[in-house]
Design an enzyme around this catalytic site. Sequence first.
Site, mmCIF file in Angstrom:
data_model
loop_
_atom_site.group_PDB
_atom_site.id
_atom_site.type_symbol
_atom_site.label_atom_id
_atom_site.label_comp_id
_atom_site.label_asym_id
_atom_site.label_seq_id
_atom_site.Cartn_x
_atom_site.Cartn_y
_atom_site.Cartn_z
ATOM 1 N N ASN A 197 1.579 -1.546 -5.482
ATOM 2 C CA ASN A 197 0.607 -2.203 -4.598
ATOM 3 C C ASN A 197 0.004 -3.361 -5.385
ATOM 4 O O ASN A 197 -0.631 -3.134 -6.408
ATOM 5 C CB ASN A 197 -0.478 -1.177 -4.216
ATOM 6 C CG ASN A 197 -1.587 -1.792 -3.393
ATOM 7 O OD1 ASN A 197 -1.419 -2.848 -2.791
ATOM 8 N ND2 ASN A 197 -2.725 -1.132 -3.364
ATOM 9 N N GLY A 198 0.231 -4.585 -4.940
ATOM 10 C CA GLY A 198 -0.313 -5.732 -5.670
ATOM 11 C C GLY A 198 0.748 -6.806 -5.844
ATOM 12 O O GLY A 198 1.760 -6.820 -5.143
ATOM 13 N N LYS A 241 -4.641 -4.482 7.255
ATOM 14 C CA LYS A 241 -6.027 -4.041 7.421
ATOM 15 C C LYS A 241 -6.849 -4.330 6.175
ATOM 16 O O LYS A 241 -8.026 -4.652 6.260
ATOM 17 C CB LYS A 241 -6.053 -2.536 7.747
ATOM 18 C CG LYS A 241 -7.435 -1.968 8.003
ATOM 19 C CD LYS A 241 -8.038 -2.540 9.277
ATOM 20 C CE LYS A 241 -9.498 -2.165 9.475
ATOM 21 N NZ LYS A 241 -10.169 -3.077 10.410
ATOM 22 N N GLU A 280 -5.927 -13.685 16.623
ATOM 23 C CA GLU A 280 -5.224 -12.599 15.939
ATOM 24 C C GLU A 280 -4.724 -11.518 16.884
ATOM 25 O O GLU A 280 -3.701 -10.896 16.620
ATOM 26 C CB GLU A 280 -6.049 -12.002 14.800
ATOM 27 C CG GLU A 280 -7.250 -11.210 15.212
ATOM 28 C CD GLU A 280 -8.011 -10.641 14.024
ATOM 29 O OE1 GLU A 280 -7.386 -10.217 13.051
ATOM 30 O OE2 GLU A 280 -9.256 -10.620 14.081
ATOM 31 N N ARG A 337 -2.574 0.881 8.327
ATOM 32 C CA ARG A 337 -2.820 -0.200 7.378
ATOM 33 C C ARG A 337 -1.713 -1.249 7.344
ATOM 34 O O ARG A 337 -1.860 -2.353 7.809
ATOM 35 C CB ARG A 337 -2.977 0.385 5.980
ATOM 36 C CG ARG A 337 -4.376 0.828 5.712
ATOM 37 C CD ARG A 337 -4.536 1.191 4.289
ATOM 38 N NE ARG A 337 -4.534 0.033 3.444
ATOM 39 C CZ ARG A 337 -5.132 -0.011 2.281
ATOM 40 N NH1 ARG A 337 -5.777 1.041 1.850
ATOM 41 N NH2 ARG A 337 -5.084 -1.073 1.542
ATOM 42 N N HIS A 390 -17.695 -36.055 19.650
ATOM 43 C CA HIS A 390 -17.329 -36.850 18.471
ATOM 44 C C HIS A 390 -15.820 -36.761 18.193
ATOM 45 O O HIS A 390 -15.382 -37.072 17.095
ATOM 46 C CB HIS A 390 -18.127 -36.393 17.248
ATOM 47 C CG HIS A 390 -19.603 -36.626 17.393
ATOM 48 N ND1 HIS A 390 -20.145 -37.879 17.477
ATOM 49 C CD2 HIS A 390 -20.633 -35.753 17.527
ATOM 50 C CE1 HIS A 390 -21.463 -37.778 17.623
ATOM 51 N NE2 HIS A 390 -21.780 -36.496 17.667
ATOM 52 N N GLU A 441 -15.992 -16.062 15.423
ATOM 53 C CA GLU A 441 -15.433 -14.704 15.445
ATOM 54 C C GLU A 441 -14.650 -14.461 16.740
ATOM 55 O O GLU A 441 -13.553 -13.903 16.722
ATOM 56 C CB GLU A 441 -16.593 -13.708 15.258
ATOM 57 C CG GLU A 441 -16.266 -12.239 15.473
ATOM 58 C CD GLU A 441 -15.280 -11.651 14.476
ATOM 59 O OE1 GLU A 441 -14.715 -12.389 13.659
ATOM 60 O OE2 GLU A 441 -15.039 -10.435 14.564
ATOM 61 N N LYS A 474 -10.664 -13.629 17.033
ATOM 62 C CA LYS A 474 -10.131 -12.443 17.723
ATOM 63 C C LYS A 474 -9.072 -12.857 18.749
ATOM 64 O O LYS A 474 -8.069 -12.173 18.929
ATOM 65 C CB LYS A 474 -11.245 -11.653 18.411
ATOM 66 C CG LYS A 474 -12.104 -10.843 17.457
ATOM 67 C CD LYS A 474 -11.336 -9.698 16.826
ATOM 68 C CE LYS A 474 -12.078 -9.066 15.675
ATOM 69 N NZ LYS A 474 -12.208 -9.862 14.463
ATOM 70 N N CYS A 480 0.829 -1.198 0.000
ATOM 71 C CA CYS A 480 0.000 0.000 0.000
ATOM 72 C C CYS A 480 0.860 1.244 0.000
ATOM 73 O O CYS A 480 1.914 1.262 0.619
ATOM 74 C CB CYS A 480 -0.835 0.008 1.256
ATOM 75 S SG CYS A 480 -1.503 1.588 1.648
ATOM 76 N N TRP A 488 3.555 -4.396 3.052
ATOM 77 C CA TRP A 488 3.178 -5.641 3.735
ATOM 78 C C TRP A 488 3.793 -6.743 2.889
ATOM 79 O O TRP A 488 3.415 -6.935 1.739
ATOM 80 C CB TRP A 488 1.658 -5.768 3.816
ATOM 81 C CG TRP A 488 1.190 -6.974 4.557
ATOM 82 C CD1 TRP A 488 1.131 -7.132 5.912
ATOM 83 C CD2 TRP A 488 0.702 -8.198 3.980
ATOM 84 N NE1 TRP A 488 0.642 -8.379 6.217
ATOM 85 C CE2 TRP A 488 0.365 -9.056 5.046
ATOM 86 C CE3 TRP A 488 0.511 -8.646 2.679
ATOM 87 C CZ2 TRP A 488 -0.143 -10.334 4.855
ATOM 88 C CZ3 TRP A 488 0.009 -9.926 2.480
ATOM 89 C CH2 TRP A 488 -0.312 -10.747 3.571
HETATM 90 C C1 F6R Z 1 -10.269 -9.921 11.312
HETATM 91 C C2 F6R Z 1 -10.347 -9.093 10.128
HETATM 92 C C3 F6R Z 1 -10.283 -9.757 8.815
HETATM 93 C C4 F6R Z 1 -11.229 -9.076 7.817
HETATM 94 C C5 F6R Z 1 -11.072 -9.726 6.438
HETATM 95 C C6 F6R Z 1 -12.058 -9.140 5.439
HETATM 96 O O1 F6R Z 1 -10.415 -9.156 12.472
HETATM 97 O O2 F6R Z 1 -10.439 -7.897 10.215
HETATM 98 O O3 F6R Z 1 -10.565 -11.106 8.921
HETATM 99 O O4 F6R Z 1 -12.537 -9.227 8.271
HETATM 100 O O5 F6R Z 1 -9.772 -9.528 5.976
HETATM 101 O O6 F6R Z 1 -11.885 -7.775 5.280
HETATM 102 P P1 F6R Z 1 -12.997 -6.862 4.663
HETATM 103 O O7 F6R Z 1 -14.161 -6.867 5.585
HETATM 104 O O8 F6R Z 1 -12.356 -5.525 4.536
HETATM 105 O O9 F6R Z 1 -13.363 -7.453 3.334
#
Ligand code: F6R
Length: 612
Positions: free
Chosen positions: A109-110, A607, A493, A27, A509, A486, A490, A2, A83
């Site tokens: 970027n890419g 991000k 991560e 980011r 099981h 979820e 969390k 980025c 990144w």
């Molecule tokens: C985890 C997290 C990621 C995003 C995933 C999708 O906390 O933030 O798993 O949810 O990378 O990102 P979006 O929602 O931007 O498509």
Amino acid sequence: MCWIFAYVWTEDCRKNLVEWLRMLEYRWYDSAGLICVWEEKEIFLEKAVGRVSALASKVDEKIEKEKNEQSWLFTSWIAHTRWATHGGVTESNTHPHYSGSQRFYIVHNGIIENYKELKKSLETKYTYYSETDTEVVAKLIEDMYDGNLKSTIEKVSEKLTWAYSLAVIDVQHPEHIIAIKLWSPLIVWKGENGVYLSSDINALSQLTESFTILEDNEMVVIESKKYHIYMAWERVQREAEEVGEVSSMSELWDFSSFTEKEIFEIPSILENVFSGRINFEEKIIHNETLEVLAEEEIEKICIIASGSSSFAWWVGGYFFRKYAGVPCETIISSEFLADIFLPEKKTLYVFLSQSGETADVRESMKIVKAKGCKTFGIVNVVGSTIARMSDAWLFSHAGIEVGVASTKNVIAQVGVLLLMALSFGSKRNLQISEIRDIITELASLPDKIQEVCLKAPHIRKLSEKYAHYKHFFVLWRNMMYPVALEASLKIKELSYVHSEAYSAWELKHGPLALVSPEFPTIVFNPSGKHYHKTISNIEEVRAREGKILGFISKNDTHKEVYTDCIELPDTSELLSVFTSLTASYLFALYLAEKLWRDVDKPRNLAKSVTVE
Ligand code: F6R
């Protein structure tokens, strides 16, 4: 991956340099670099491994040292935060990368998928100093240079496979910057003192509300204080777009991290989600987009997303089945891409994404659109690629999320999906009285979440108590399934602790073998029709000396089965999804803080995942 670039003609941009770099810090942050080129073709190149702040300190130091020695009127500069994809996190792999003679500098970027072949073809002419795909493009530009940077980049781009946006500076002509994009986002804005270019809408939206968003295969040539856009050699006339609602980069206030602040924002985010969509007085869903959609002949919903957004859709699937009586299939975007797509004309394809730039979600949407199927986006970032590609959309109105781990946006997405399901239900078989009851409950939801937030000190204490464990089970049933997935994500991560979400039913099981005093189990067990069966599953864990941390409702009648519990406000099963998620975010956050993790920027994560 980025980058942000600013081009300044008449201004001393020393202080802005560092400020703008910091806008991107939220980011990507493996490493960062920049190059400034000024009128006399002097260059100022700096790179640093680690946070943008590491680069900013280096730049500050250099500026301080050279103060008053020169006028510092930069002609142009490009900056990048990386990144790591190809090659480790090292200074030599940090962008900008340069050509053999150091005439052309490039940020990217890419991913360039065919970089190995290109690298090999140039091996006899150039020595490579990095492991990156980007350096190869810099060398290729020099190799193919025909005296005109624009036409050279056009020719070079024909040789590149896969997604990229890149910007190039020619040190011999610093009055120009040329950038091109295929799939990765790129936006441009003409400010008072120059033209700005960025791959991140949130970063540029700190400066302006209206900018031009480049389409795929477009090239922008920035020259002095103007810019021109080209597509396939032809000039394209396009006005800057008013993006309308733009989020402002938030302040930390008294919170220990942005992640904590964003969790505490959930009550007000839910108010945003409901505002203009629910008429609380009349107890009806009142939103034009939803009304138009609910009238359409839709027989099935297919929701596509990744990561935390994919857990939000999972909850959404229950809502659609339960309240709208509409079959709902939910698919992880990367698996959707890997599978065979059989288009269904009466299916609505819903795409969920906070950033609106996630590569697998974006690519899935392209496949669906190419088959003429209807797409609907639920996106947080206004003006993002997925929002723009959708046939219809709703914003999740979560505001800018600075913490890398998505929290408040997931809850906002769940809120939007619920409204959608209720709107669909209202045109199908859902009783008006049931909608009214749910809306009455939703009116109290922000306050209920507030109650959860007030429990933060208790949740922190329990997180600290559990912080020495190396593994967690997170158990669920039915609608709590995605909540457990979820919560488990969390924990992983934010705190880097192993955690597994499992069906309470499934435990015996196989996974029950893992239960021991050293492998605690977190259980989501709100009151509802699965409550008693889950209590039986908890007893099975207890019988194996497993410790149980329950996320339960205040009026739980079996509190003695839990080793510890977090009592949540009494709500319906539906609202307990929101309260449990919020509490689980606080638990994961404080667990990570106790372990001294950098909660806003967990290791290895980005991000916005703009590469597949
Ligand atoms: C985890 C997290 C990621 C995003 C995933 C999708 O906390 O933030 O798993 O949810 O990378 O990102 P979006 O929602 O931007 O498509």
